[in-house]
Design an enzyme around this catalytic site. Structure first.
Site, mmCIF file in Angstrom:
data_model
loop_
_atom_site.group_PDB
_atom_site.id
_atom_site.type_symbol
_atom_site.label_atom_id
_atom_site.label_comp_id
_atom_site.label_asym_id
_atom_site.label_seq_id
_atom_site.Cartn_x
_atom_site.Cartn_y
_atom_site.Cartn_z
ATOM 1 C CD GLN A 116 -3.168 -1.041 1.992
ATOM 2 O OE1 GLN A 116 -3.337 -0.099 2.746
ATOM 3 N NE2 GLN A 116 -3.943 -2.116 2.050
ATOM 4 N N GLY A 270 26.082 -10.347 17.597
ATOM 5 C CA GLY A 270 24.942 -9.871 16.809
ATOM 6 C C GLY A 270 24.700 -8.383 16.973
ATOM 7 C CG HIS A 361 19.814 -15.006 24.765
ATOM 8 N ND1 HIS A 361 18.721 -14.370 24.241
ATOM 9 C CD2 HIS A 361 19.380 -15.627 25.891
ATOM 10 C CE1 HIS A 361 17.667 -14.597 25.005
ATOM 11 N NE2 HIS A 361 18.039 -15.370 26.014
ATOM 12 C CG ASP A 370 11.640 -15.572 25.555
ATOM 13 O OD1 ASP A 370 10.853 -15.418 26.496
ATOM 14 O OD2 ASP A 370 11.525 -14.988 24.461
ATOM 15 C CB ALA A 1091 -12.663 12.895 6.285
ATOM 16 C CD GLU A 1273 -11.716 8.365 8.433
ATOM 17 O OE1 GLU A 1273 -11.372 8.979 9.443
ATOM 18 O OE2 GLU A 1273 -12.635 8.750 7.670
#
Ligand SMILES: Cc1cc2nc3c(=O)[nH]c(=O)nc-3n(C[C@H](O)[C@H](O)[C@H](O)COP(=O)(O)OP(=O)(O)OC[C@H]3O[C@@H](n4cnc5c(N)ncnc54)[C@H](O)[C@@H]3O)c2cc1C
Ligand code: FES
Ligand code: FES
Length: 1342
Positions: A116, A270, A361, A370, A1091, A1273
């Site tokens: 788009q 990294g 990490h 994690d 609008a 919208e």
């Protein structure tokens, strides 16, 4: 000044070309290098933190361990160029172009309507391209994984995924194939014979037309790099920058020597932890050591008792290694590996997993990690190495807490991590809950492990480790110790929860907030673990022995399942064009976005892609750090002395008007919010300007009052404008006659536009007559032009604003760009040099404001049959510190509040609160998405009280016949009812409602919810003059046509639609036509493109211009009917007929008299309905979107591909508003959520698993261009169907738990809200804090 020591040459390849950088600066990222040094601007900046994927490129490297070439995607914004020695980089420009050959990925994403605004597209293309370099026919799962780290704010992802699917093993690119029937079985195979069910099409592109993927066409890995890799230079490479030196040793020995010499120097792998930390803390490490060339750090050893993984392995490699182990070893040995794998699937996006190393990490020790909690419970060991030798330390809490006794010594590095196999009777699990399922940092993560005495349920060993609940990963040692020897049963569970809550305690003020939610997760996760182990135990023991273990009834088993990530499927339906329509006439056909291919190749030029202009300077804004204060002094002296700094622009430099009295461009004397612009540094480079702002010293004196919340504003009577009110019937009398009354509250949080292209502008002063050229990313160039004119005190006619395209606006680029344009213009005039101003994502989010948060109170009176007789709504929006659009937003909100319902006695009141927050502004839907949530919440409250279903109440109270709205505008609800009925029908709503209820009866911990929402959305501005539009159409002597109009291309495809209109009117193929840009010099005095009305009104203007031209050509055509277009144009020129025409549209009639509460404020309505079904996890608050069906009334769509794209994109944006997007403010009014890490817009994995969109057929409106409707919208509000499906599921959980509804609705329905609403024994266990006893980390402002 001494010269810096000589650097080595940095050698790498970009798109097959060798780059030799003789003075590589370690602080320069690949993104900057590509964009500035190589002028490869296809790769975009959108966040600079690795969180959005806009800067994705592919890196190829020779892997010395496997002796293969590894291709992997990375985010260029986090990659220091120095790390690329010996690598080949491929950018979007390197894989294809319009002028040479398009790569199939580029072609397909464009032709599938996957672009788009196009700002995210190069990143999407490169993620897909890299996937295809590794897997010629990827699986759908791999595709989802590859795109999980790329954000798109426009499309809603469905078409992007659709384009990728055409490469998958079983392509389902032809949408009909999923329904079992192929379009090609029903007709021909060209685009003019799209599949039909009567006159309904379901194909938006034809897969068979795509060129095949030919891997032989890809760039090869440069032979020179291969030679370099095979004969590696062992010597150390050194790159000296201005402040930082990068040292890359060739051997482990050299690395250890260097580490001993520079113990304080970090290792960069990294850079995904180090890079963002250096940026946010402004920290500089003078020496960085890069172990990238040390193969010892990438080694993997498999032994009989475990696995040793080199610290330099990327997390993506770790994932592959673990997957291999899991497939090779018996299940009992791979418990820890499975747990790690589970989290590696959702940890960040693919690019970060490709970059981040295991060592980085572990050593980063992030509290949200994690993996660390699992490694801790899995008894992992860290293998350290230094010049002194090697040693092992356990990866435990002491290490993660950074205790010196358990840490690396400064001269040591981590060589590898050893993870032992698990054994029989050992169970390991991992849990995490984040704002959304994928690519989001966890609120709480956990690793849990238990070893039971063989063939018993007695706990032999237990380890529980949590992330997100403290400054570091925390182990619950005491609790675990006390549970040893206990049987694995309910009493143990009860005791464990009690102990855990004592030991893993979080203070009420804990950073990150969500304290009660986190406490609940601590025990909820343990409960899940408890059930999982019970389940496994049952599998392990003989059936005869299984009675030892507590029975889990089927109803509770649902606690065990995680929601899988699945790619969305769905059908898009639209009405085909009339069979008599000429094939050449493009109106009503799914024409690709005009810039689609340019987006996909990176050739589309956005504002900051414009090459540097001669003598250009860079501007950075300095903003207030105080919410309400007097400015005592501003000391610029230190900043002005820094190298490269040219000037600092303050209010005193403004030759004309400094904004409005109550909304200044640059603050004078007083600041009204954190983030208010005070001054601006102008320097030779962006780096110099950014360094200088740190040196500006501003002293303040705090002022009272300081107001942030709506509640406080009401208390202080702090409002931006008078109350807006509409009333009909006699509300007091009606309340006296009803059976029941309910009162409730609705709180809706704000929303950040998060357009992918941040605000940016380039101002070029010209030598003559004070002229200025302004290139700006805006929805309203005329407003920029006017503001610059008044700021500089020069006439408007000297200023030309140019808008080529905008990388997303959503309302956020209506008002604010004028402020940035004006400040940059002052800088340009003062210095006499061009100025470029590009906001960082952090600054953009801090400064610009967004959707107004809302607080609404309602009182609804109704009969026992659900008929609503009276509704009184009072609402307040948080407008921030200046008026901006807040008055109009309040008006629109009030006007639209009734939505689809006819309620005889109504009172709607609204006010905009003035607070000390950045000013909120226009945002897609303009108040409707927030306000109407109150109305729909009333409906659910009435349903709950009447014991009826919400859809029954909706239907009962919906407009049924031609009627008048609350503001006395007549309208017919026929189309609204059609949408509602079609939606009920297409979604099989009633049968699915029964299935949902059945599911809920059978499942305690998971609940499903379903909701259908109707919509009546009024389009346009409430003033006739705001609908006027103009166009300018030139025909040149070769027959080519240049169309210009007053609309701006924001991604909504307005230019494509305008050429479709021009093509129909001039009866000429679109290939003859071109749109160059929107410019105030060609079409003056334009209205903002907003609008939903842009294509309508500009379409009418283009039509008018074309009709004028055609009328002039008519005599010539009549005279030579067999002639060609070129013949006619040549003849017209010869006959001195003007080939240029201005078209004009005076505007739809629209007015509103607020005194009388009457008017015709809107030209027309868009109707729609959406049905969504979700499933929630009552233990974690997570949800899965099962299915959404949307019916939207587009009437005769100008371009169904574009319009369906608008519906899908706005729906997903609305879904974000109502589910995940949460702005967090500190008690001092500082916005915390300033990037994609903290602010979660939907990702590809958030799209409903089944997502169907239908444009309502056979609908017409006489008013608009070719009977089309503007859809920009309206879809936003339909996202609330997901919200109401979630509340439906929560209601089912509450009903089962006998929780009485309190009628306080809070949006977004985040996991926190859902979990805490599904109260149970675990929420009851947690300690609650007295809010008066501490200062919270964040405050709710709605
Ligand atoms: C956008 C984004 C999303 C993320 N999402 C998640 C997520 O969902 N879950 C999660 O757990 N994490 C997440 N992270 C964090 C990520 O996992 C870490 O940043 C990453 O693992 C760090 O690895 P690195 O190689 O980039 O480390 P670097 O940044 O290169 O280094 C980090 C630190 O480790 C040290 N170091 C590195 N290697 C060694 C070694 N061998 N010996 C000694 N010291 C060493 C360095 O000196 C440095 O101090 C995310 C990060 C980003 C940017
Ligand atoms: S700009 Fe690099 S990830 Fe966002
Ligand atoms: S098209 Fe994806 S961000 Fe605009």
């Amino acid at each position: 000044m001494s010269c810096p020591p000589k650097s080595d040459d940095l050698v790498f390849f970009v798109n097959g070309r060798k780059v030799i950088e003789r003075n590589a600066d370690p602080e320069v990222t690949l993104l900057n290098f590509l964009r500035k040094n190589l002028r490869l601007t296809g790769t975009k900046y959108a966040c600079g933190r690795g969180g959005c994927g806009a800067c994705t490129v592919m890196v190829s490297k020779h892997d010395p361990v496997s002796a293969k070439i590894r291709h992997f995607s990375i985010t260029a914004c986090l990659v220091p160029i120095c790390s690329l020695y010996g690598a080949a980089v491929t950018t979007v420009e390197g894989i294809g172009s319009i002028n040479t050959r398009l790569h199939p990925v580029q072609e397909r994403i464009a032709r599938s309507h996957g672009t788009q605004c196009g700002f995210c597209t190069p990143g999407m293309v490169m993620s897909m391209y890299t996937l295809l370099r590794n897997h010629l026919q990827p699986s759908e799962e791999q595709l989802m994984e590859a795109l999980g780290g790329n954000l798109c704010r426009c499309t809603g992802y469905r078409p992007i995924l659709e384009s990728g699917r055409t490469f998958c093993v079983e392509s389902t690119g032809c949408q009909k194939k999923r329904t079992g029937k192929c379009c090609l079985d029903l007709g021909g195979n060209d685009s003019s014979s799209l599949s039909r069910e009567s006159d309904i099409c379901t194909d938006l592109f034809v897969e068979e037309e795509f060129q095949p993927l030919d891997p032989t066409q890809e760039l090869i890995f440069p032979p020179e790099l291969l030679r370099m890799a095979k004969n590696p230079e062992k010597q150390t490479l050194t790159f000296h920058g201005e402040r930082v030196t990068w040292i890359s040793p060739g051997t482990l020995k050299d690395l250890l020597e260097l580490k001993a010499k520079h113990p304080e120097a970090p290792l960069v792998l990294g850079n995904t932890s180090l890079g963002p930390a250096m940026k946010s803390q402004g920290r500089v490490h003078p020496i960085l050591l890069s172990p990238a060339r040390i193969s010892e750090l990438s080694m993997v050893f498999k032994t009989s008792d475990g696995l040793t993984i080199g610290a330099g392995c990327s997390l993506a490699q770790v994932k592959d290694i673990l997957a291999e182990q899991v497939s090779e070893l018996p299940e009992e040995k791979t418990q820890t590996y499975r747990a790690l794998l589970k989290h590696l699937k959702s940890l960040a996006g693919q690019q970060i997993r490709n970059m981040a190393s295991l060592g980085g990490h572990v050593i980063s020790r992030h509290c949200y990690s994690d993996l660390n909690p699992i490694l801790v419970v899995g008894n992992a060991t860290l293998n350290l190495i230094s010049e002194e030798g090697t040693r092992q330390i356990p990866l435990n809490d002491h290490f993660l807490a950074g205790l010196a006794s358990a840490d690396l010594k400064p001269e040591e590095i981590l060589e590898s991590v050893y993870i032992p196999h698990s054994q029989k009777w050992e169970f390991v699990s991992a849990f995490r809950q984040a704002q959304c399922q994928q690519n989001a940092l966890a609120d709480v993560s956990a690793g849990m492990r238990v070893i039971l005495e063989e063939a018993t349920d007695t706990i032999k060993e237990l380890s529980l480790s949590y992330g997100g609940v403290g400054e570091a990963t925390i182990g619950a040692h005491k609790s675990c110790q006390q549970l040893i020897g206990r049987p694995w049963n309910e009493p143990m569970l009860e005791e464990a929860c009690r102990l855990l809550l004592e030991e893993v305690s979080l203070p009420g003020w804990a950073p990150g907030g969500r304290v009660e939610f986190k406490r609940t997760l601590v025990v909820s996760f343990f409960f899940k673990f408890y059930l999982e182990v019970l389940q496994e135990l049952k599998k392990l023991v003989k059936v005869s022995d299984s009675h030892h273990y507590p029975e889990i009834s089927d109803k509770f088993l649902s606690a065990l399942e995680d929601f899988p990530v699945t790619g969305p499927q769905g059908v898009q339906r639209y009405q085909s064009v009339d069979s008599h329509q000429s094939l050449q006439d493009p109106v009503g056909r799914p024409i690709m976005h005009l810039s689609g291919l340019k987006h996909a190749t990176g050739e589309a030029i956005f504002c900051d892609d414009i090459p540097m202009v001669d003598r250009e300077l860079f501007m950075v804004l300095v903003t207030s750090t105080k919410a309400h204060a007097k400015i005592i002094s501003i000391d610029l002296s230190e900043a002005l002395e820094l190298p490269g700094v040219v000037d600092v622009i303050t209010a005193e430099d403004i030759p004309g008007t400094n904004g409005a009295e109550d909304d200044k461009l640059l603050a004078v004397d007083e600041v009204l919010c954190v983030g208010q612009i005070i001054c601006a540094v102008v320097a030779e480079t962006d780096v110099q300007a950014k360094r200088a702002i740190e040196k500006i010293k501003i002293t303040y004196k705090d002022l009272e009052p300081i107001i942030f919340t709506i509640n406080d504003a009401i208390k202080h009577n702090s409002f931006l404008c008078p109350e807006k009110k509409l009333e009909q019937g006699n509300i007091e009398e009606a309340f006296e006659k009803v059976d029941q009354i309910v009162e409730g509250e609705v709180h809706v949080g704000g929303q950040e536009h998060f357009y992918m292209e941040t605000q940016r502008v380039i101002v070029i002063p010209k030598a003559e007559d004070k002229e200025l050229d302004i290139y700006v990313s805006t929805q309203d160039p005329a407003h920029v032009q006017k503001t610059v004119s008044s700021t500089l005190n020069i006439p408007i006619n000297r200023i030309t604003c140019h808008v080529k395209r905008v990388g997303g606006g959503f309302g956020g680029k209506v008002g604010r760009p004028a402020v940035f344009g004006a400040i940059a213009a002052v800088g340009a005039i003062k210095t006499g040099r061009p100025i470029r101003l590009v906001l960082d994502r952090e600054d953009d989010m801090l400064i610009t404001g967004g959707r107004h948060p809302l607080f609404g109170k309602y009182k609804v009176g109704f009969m026992n049959n659900g008929r609503i007789k009276a509704l009184d709504i009072e609402c307040f929006i948080n407008g921030g510190c200046t008026l901006d659009d807040s008055e109009q937003v309040t008006e629109f909100l009030i006007l639209k509040l009734e939505n689809a319902y006819k309620i005889r006695n109504l009172r709607f009141r609204g006010r905009a609160c003035m607070t000390n927050l950045p000013s909120n502004t226009a945002f897609r839907g303009f108040g409707f998405p927030q306000g109407t949530l109150i109305t729909e919440s009333c409906i659910t409250a009435v349903a709950a009280k009447c014991g009826l279903l919400p859809e029954e109440i909706r239907e009962k109270n919906m407009y049924k016949t031609v009627d008048k709205t609350i503001y006395k505008q007549a309208f017919s609800p026929e189309t609204l009812i059609r949408c509602w009925n079609e939606c009920l029908d297409k979604s099989s709503f009633h049968s699915r409602r029964i299935q949902v209820e059945e599911f809920n009866k059978k499942n305690y911990w998971k609940k499903k919810g379903i909701a259908i929402i109707p919509m009546k959305f009024s389009v346009g501005f409430a003033a006739t003059s705001y609908h006027q539009a103009a166009a300018l159409v030139h025909i040149y002597t070769d027959g080519s046509v240049l169309v210009t109009h007053g609309g701006n291309e924001l991604g909504q495809g307005i230019h494509t639609k305008m050429l479709q209109v021009a093509s129909r009117e001039l009866k000429l193929p679109m290939s003859y036509m071109h749109i160059c840009e929107t410019s105030t010099a060609t079409v003056p005095n334009t209205i903002a493109t907003a609008a939903s009305i842009g294509s309508d009104v500009n379409g009418k203007a283009v039509q008018n211009a074309c009709q004028i031209l055609l009328k002039r050509l008519e005599p010539i055509i009549k005279k030579n009917p067999g002639g060609t277009w070129e013949d006619w144009i040549e003849a017209a020129f010869e006959q001195r007929i003007s080939l240029s025409a201005t078209g004009y549209f005076r505007g739809y009639k629209a007015d509103m008299d607020w005194e009388k509460g009457e008017g015709d404020p809107f030209p027309y309505y868009v109707y729609g309905a959406a049905c969504s079904e979700v499933e929630i996890d009552c233990l974690t608050g997570a949800h899965k979107k099962i299915r959404t069906d949307i019916i939207m009334d587009a009437c005769c769509s100008l371009n169904p591909a574009i319009d369906i794209g608008q519906v899908e994109g706005s729906f997903i944006q609305g879904m974000g508003l109502y589910t995940t997007e949460e702005l967090k403010y500190s008690p001092e009014g500082v916005l915390y959520s300033r990037g994609p890490d903290e602010y979660k817009i939907p990702t590809i994995t958030d799209v409903p698993e089944e997502f169907n969109v239908s444009l309502l057929p056979s609908s017409r409106t006489p008013l608009t261009i070719y009977s089309s409707k503007g859809l920009g919208e309206s879809g936003m509000f339909l996202g609330s169907s997901v919200f109401f499906a979630i509340t439906d599921a929560v209601a089912a959980a509450c009903k089962e738990r006998d929780i009485v509804e309190d009628f306080i609705v809070k949006s977004p329905a985040t996991p926190e809200q859902v979990r805490m609403a599904c109260a149970d024994r675990f929420t009851e266990m947690i300690p609650r804090d007295d809010p008066k006893t501490f200062k919270p980390w964040s405050i709710p402002i709605a």
